[in-house]
Design an enzyme around this catalytic site. Structure first.
Site, PDB file in Angstrom:
ATOM      1  N   CYS A 122      -0.615   4.083   2.399  1.00  0.00           N
ATOM      2  CA  CYS A 122      -0.252   4.024   3.657  1.00  0.00           C
ATOM      3  C   CYS A 122       1.235   4.100   4.300  1.00  0.00           C
ATOM      4  O   CYS A 122       1.087   4.768   5.180  1.00  0.00           O
ATOM      5  CB  CYS A 122      -1.129   2.687   4.148  1.00  0.00           C
ATOM      6  SG  CYS A 122      -2.647   2.291   3.776  1.00  0.00           S
ATOM      7  N   ASP A 123       2.002   3.385   3.464  1.00  0.00           N
ATOM      8  CA  ASP A 123       3.143   3.269   3.985  1.00  0.00           C
ATOM      9  C   ASP A 123       4.366   4.045   3.370  1.00  0.00           C
ATOM     10  O   ASP A 123       5.370   4.408   3.803  1.00  0.00           O
ATOM     11  CB  ASP A 123       3.680   1.961   3.840  1.00  0.00           C
ATOM     12  CG  ASP A 123       2.788   0.799   4.653  1.00  0.00           C
ATOM     13  OD1 ASP A 123       2.191   1.343   5.413  1.00  0.00           O
ATOM     14  OD2 ASP A 123       2.789  -0.194   4.261  1.00  0.00           O
ATOM     15  N   CYS A 176       0.827  -1.195   0.118  1.00  0.00           N
ATOM     16  CA  CYS A 176       0.016  -0.074  -0.088  1.00  0.00           C
ATOM     17  C   CYS A 176       0.823   1.441   0.029  1.00  0.00           C
ATOM     18  O   CYS A 176       1.420   1.759   1.149  1.00  0.00           O
ATOM     19  CB  CYS A 176      -1.102  -0.091   1.160  1.00  0.00           C
ATOM     20  SG  CYS A 176      -1.995   1.480   1.110  1.00  0.00           S
TER      21      CYS A 176
END
Length: 519
Positions: free
Chosen positions: A348-349, A345
């Protein structure tokens, strides 16, 4: 901090408070603390039921603040400014602490209140993470309902040293009593079942005692949700079982091709799907993994579904809507370094790799979009594509190649993920034209190589193609009478949310037709 529009919206929400709350702030004179001080002051100015108290305590992070009923000292704590995707978490924490009821089932809420142990949770999030709010909100609710449970939601961007010290390479990252508890999206039910050792057995027994369903839908993404609405509207007994409501939609950031909805977010669409389903008499069974399906021995008999918790459910008809999951590279080191540099992701990361070198594996739309997004955060991006050309839309390729800190390598076959035992340190790839091995030193690997259907648990009785997709006819029926399938787990081409929804509706109508003709 909050613009006029946000303040107006928040003021309307705070009118729902039924009891006074305090924001107990642990601040110093830093700019980060001043940001939080300003934010809390704006919130308190919007409601006479909200007050701010400042304190300086060495045993809590600075800046941080506790949301607690007035005169008490328990509830959720935020370390940093909960803006971005976490603003919704802040609003919900204010409302629920102030007496506004949760929409979760009463049985689950009572289970939370009865948890006997002292539990200290910490969740690291990034402001751009669309998976984080669900986890933060779930753990906040635990801290609100049970004074023995404590939760601190920590902005990883504000506490970078902790991110480094704990080797956190993916968010949300949850710690319980100082030890790693879980990574990635988790539902409230999953968290509660994990800390309540007897919960799974009790739920399995309760589920096994249920009367047979007319139709049991396995999978609660768009296809499953659509199927549930259609069967419930026919007045037949409907069960909807899934590991997490929304499925892969929860991992999608922006959705701009769902007709009549110009733009939305995956988490918002998942919430809308659930709200629609709950308008009808549907037995929603969350946090359950299907592990075995036994088709009926004769037409009109009962099919049986076994879950990982040990439950056995029966149904006159079945709709398989189990969706798909991210495809793994399948190389040494991938599993070892998952969440420690190997991630799926970028939204997200990505912020966790600021200023570092990373690779994106996959040259389709998702891979190229990931590389474009990451290029604005990291030092350098290397995109690796197995084929001799990228597969992404030309407009995306043009944008990608205009970026100065991106390198594109085609004919690249990923061989191994390298690491130092704690986190990723590099990636080995082979040039398919020369068979030459190359090593890329890097800190993160973002895997974007497509999807695999969630069907391996079905065994041989349900016919599937070589890709593992369930073979269905024009009505969505499988090779087993009374068992239907819909969505990304089937042979229907074009894996799109709107197509999955339509196929779910079709499978539901076919199941209803099967039932009335069989009975």
């Amino acid at each position: 901090m909050l613009d006029t529009q946000l303040q107006t919206q928040l003021s309307a929400y705070l009118e729902k408070l039924t009891k006074p709350i305090e924001l107990v702030a642990n601040l110093d004179d830093s700019s980060a603390s001043n940001e939080v001080r300003q934010l809390l002051g704006q919130i308190a100015a919007l409601s006479d039921k909200v007050s701010v108290v400042e304190e300086k305590r060495a045993d809590f992070r600075q800046p941080s603040f506790l949301i607690t009923p007035q005169g008490e000292r328990h509830g959720p704590r935020f370390a940093g400014s909960p803006l971005g995707h976490e603003f919704t978490s802040l609003v919900l924490a204010l409302l629920q602490t102030g007496g506004h009821p949760s929409k979760e089932s009463q049985a689950l809420l009572e289970q939370i209140k009865q948890l006997p142990d002292e539990l200290h949770f910490e969740t690291y999030y990034s402001l751009s993470c669309h998976n984080c709010p669900d986890v933060v909100q779930a753990l906040n609710l635990l801290a609100i309902l049970n004074p023995r449970i404590h939760h601190t939601a920590i902005d990883g961007g504000k506490f970078q040293q902790e991110i480094s010290d704990r080797n956190i390479m993916g968010v949300p990252a949850v710690f319980l009593n100082g030890e790693s508890f879980g990574h990635g999206r988790m539902t409230l039910a999953e968290i509660v079942n994990k800390v309540d050792s007897g919960a799974a057995a009790r739920q399995a027994q309760s589920l096994s005692e249920q009367a047979p369903f007319d139709v049991l839908i396995i999978g609660s993404g768009p296809a499953g949700a659509a199927a549930a609405v259609y069967t419930a509207r026919k007045g037949i007994r409907t069960g909807l079982l899934g590991e997490r409501f929304g499925g892969q939609v929860l991992d999608t950031v922006d959705i701009e091709n769902y007709i009549s909805v110009p733009k939305t977010e995956g988490s918002r669409l998942a919430t809308a799907l659930r709200t629609h389903v709950e308008d009808y008499q549907v037995d929603v069974i969350d946090a359950q993994q299907a592990v075995q399906l036994t088709p009926a021995q004769e037409r009109g008999g009962l099919h049986q579904l076994h879950t990982a918790s040990g439950a056995i459910l029966s149904a006159k008809s079945i709709i398989l809507a189990t969706g798909a999951r991210w495809r793994n590279m399948g190389v040494p080191g991938e599993e070892e370094y998952r969440t420690r540099g190997v991630t799926y992701c970028p939204h997200c990361d990505g912020p966790l790799f600021k200023g570092k070198r990373v690779a994106v594996v996959g040259g389709g739309n998702s891979g190229v979009e990931a590389a474009i997004d990451l290029a604005g955060l990291v030092e350098h991006v290397t995109l690796l594509e197995f084929a001799d050309v990228l597969k992404a839309d030309q407009v995306l390729q043009t944008k990608l190649r205009s970026l100065p800190n991106v390198e594109v390598i085609v004919n690249a076959h990923t061989q191994e993920v390298l690491g130092d035992g704690q986190q990723v340190s590099g990636l080995v790839w082979k040039d398919r034209l020369t068979d030459t091995l190359h090593t890329l030193p890097l800190a993160g690997i973002f895997v974007q190589i497509g999807l695999l259907p969630n069907t391996t648990w079905l065994g041989e009785q349900i016919a599937r193609n070589k890709m593992g997709e369930i073979i269905v006819d024009s009505r969505g029926e499988t090779n087993q009478p009374g068992i239907f399938a819909a969505g990304d787990c089937t042979t229907v081409p074009y894996k799109q949310i709107i197509i999955a929804s339509g196929e779910g509706a079709k499978a539901a109508l076919s199941a209803f037709d099967y039932l009335i003709r069989t009975e």
